[in-house]
Design an enzyme around this catalytic site. Structure first.
Site, mmCIF file in Angstrom:
data_model
loop_
_atom_site.group_PDB
_atom_site.id
_atom_site.type_symbol
_atom_site.label_atom_id
_atom_site.label_comp_id
_atom_site.label_asym_id
_atom_site.label_seq_id
_atom_site.Cartn_x
_atom_site.Cartn_y
_atom_site.Cartn_z
ATOM 1 N N PRO A 140 0.801 -1.226 0.000
ATOM 2 C CA PRO A 140 0.000 0.000 0.000
ATOM 3 C C PRO A 140 0.833 1.275 0.000
ATOM 4 O O PRO A 140 0.452 2.272 -0.624
ATOM 5 C CB PRO A 140 -0.833 -0.129 1.288
ATOM 6 C CG PRO A 140 -0.945 -1.592 1.522
ATOM 7 C CD PRO A 140 0.357 -2.167 1.055
ATOM 8 N N GLU A 369 3.955 -2.067 -12.889
ATOM 9 C CA GLU A 369 5.263 -2.547 -13.345
ATOM 10 C C GLU A 369 6.129 -1.412 -13.886
ATOM 11 O O GLU A 369 6.815 -1.539 -14.889
ATOM 12 C CB GLU A 369 5.085 -3.687 -14.350
ATOM 13 C CG GLU A 369 4.442 -4.910 -13.696
ATOM 14 C CD GLU A 369 4.083 -6.013 -14.663
ATOM 15 O OE1 GLU A 369 4.701 -6.081 -15.735
ATOM 16 O OE2 GLU A 369 3.180 -6.798 -14.335
ATOM 17 N N PHE A 389 16.633 8.898 -8.846
ATOM 18 C CA PHE A 389 15.540 8.332 -8.064
ATOM 19 C C PHE A 389 15.534 8.858 -6.633
ATOM 20 O O PHE A 389 14.487 8.930 -5.993
ATOM 21 C CB PHE A 389 15.620 6.802 -8.046
ATOM 22 C CG PHE A 389 15.191 6.174 -9.347
ATOM 23 C CD1 PHE A 389 13.855 5.961 -9.623
ATOM 24 C CD2 PHE A 389 16.130 5.813 -10.295
ATOM 25 C CE1 PHE A 389 13.468 5.383 -10.814
ATOM 26 C CE2 PHE A 389 15.755 5.230 -11.499
ATOM 27 C CZ PHE A 389 14.410 5.025 -11.762
#
Length: 390
Positions: A140, A369, A389
């Site tokens: 979640p 994905e 990132f």
């Protein structure tokens, strides 16, 4: 030019071998006869009414883990697997997901990282569709950053005990085995979790507006006790589940080309028969401009998929190539589906036509994905050598 193959305008399929064409045709024929007549009703109902029966049929067709070798798997090349994904997603993204989760995620994890005993126990039954698997990575609060997962596995004597929650798990409530990824004191590891194990439960996620011809679940692990040999011995660290995701993403590169093709085909047929102002709307310049843009996107997607497939079969494809394909082809398919919806007018919102179904399905495919943002940053890192990132 009348009668040209609009969805293969550049005759990309001429580059296929006889075996690849045979696989393409077998999956296309099966999908057209056994799946397409029912998929609108499944989508409308928001489920797959007989997943076991569907699995048996697809298992007999040989598409589960078809790119793997041994254990009853077909051992085809990557292009053949991609073609199967294309023909399945031309019917519905949920059906390609059903096959992808079974073969590219669950079976690949066992095939690549499992022990000989684990492979012997699960892979033959999964290849035939007698056993279904799911892949528990996303949580979640942990989607694009799986390394922040909260699911934990701790040792208790010779056993492992798992606690945590996984979210958005395709086939979760119908699976016989779940491949669950959990943080341990030694890093992230994968576990084979039979879904009959006490403490394991799967809750179906309802009220979805996308990927409705698919079963999506939340997995809950509450003190799930597993024997020591439930761990995947070859899977150490986050690279293991990410390598499985790369296999599934490769199938998406092909699959969305099929969804786009279906939208183009439907739009050409509709435009030629829909009459406004005393002539078919296919005769209007704006409609022809839309169809031309769709034609370019569909055929670019086909070429991209085939090129990445060939690189993969040569052992040259990297995860960055797959990110390129997913980013480019999903975007192209979304453009095609949205344009198809506009060509169909008010009729485009009904399940009598496939375009709105494909359009909303692609919203899910664009997210799962790896989101577009994640794949863009993957390509940025490949170009610059710098990781954006974090």
């Amino acid at each position: 030019m009348i009668g040209i193959n609009a969805h293969d305008f550049l005759e990309v399929d001429r580059e296929l071998s006889d075996e690849e064409r045979a696989i393409r045709d077998a999956v296309r024929d099966y999908a057209g006869a056994e799946l397409l007549p029912h998929v609108a009703d499944w989508f409308d109902a928001g489920t797959l009414p007989d997943p076991r029966g569907l699995a048996k049929g697809l298992g007999k067709l040989g598409v589960f883990g078809m790119h793997l070798t041994g254990y009853g798997c077909a051992g085809t090349n990557a292009v053949s697997y991609g073609l199967a994904c294309r023909e399945l997603e031309a019917v519905d993204s949920g059906l390609r997901s059903f096959v992808s989760v079974q073969g590219s995620l669950a079976m690949t994890a066992v095939h690549r990282y499992g022990s000989p005993e684990q492979k012997d126990e699960w892979l033959p039954r999964m290849a035939t569709g007698d056993a279904l698997g799911c892949f528990g990575l996303t949580e979640p609060d942990s989607g694009s950053d799986p390394g922040s997962m909260r699911t934990r596995a701790r040792r208790d004597g010779d056993d492992w005990v798992l606690d945590g929650t996984k979210m958005w798990i395709t086939n979760g409530s119908v699976a016989d085995v779940a491949i669950v990824w959990a943080a341990t004191d030694e890093g992230i590891r994968g576990f084979l979790v039979p879904t009959s194990t006490p403490g394991f439960s799967a809750n179906v996620i309802h009220k979805k507006l996308s990927l409705r011809a698919s079963i999506t679940s939340e997995l809950v692990l509450d003190g799930v006790r597993l024997p020591g040999d439930a761990i995947l011995p070859g899977a150490e660290g986050l690279k293991a589940p990410l390598s499985c995701l790369s296999e599934a993403r490769y199938g998406i590169v092909w699959g969305v080309a099929g969804a786009a093709r279906a939208c183009l085909t439907a739009s050409i047929d509709y435009a030629k028969h829909r009459v406004q102002f005393d002539r078919p709307i296919a005769g209007f310049q704006l409609t022809q401009a839309k169809l031309a843009d769709m034609l370019v996107d569909v055929n670019h997607a086909m070429m991209t998929a085939l090129r990445i497939g060939r690189l993969k079969d040569e052992g040259l494809a990297t995860h960055a190539h797959v990110s390129f394909g997913k980013l480019a082809n999903v975007r192209a398919a979304q453009r095609v589906a949205a344009t198809a919806r506009s060509i169909h007018g008010a009729n485009g919102i009904t399940l009598e036509y496939p375009v709105m179904r494909h359009m909303v399905n692609l919203e899910t495919v664009a997210t799962y994905e790896g989101t577009a943002e994640v794949h863009a940053l993957t390509l940025g890192r490949a170009l610059t050598g710098l990781d954006a990132f974090r």
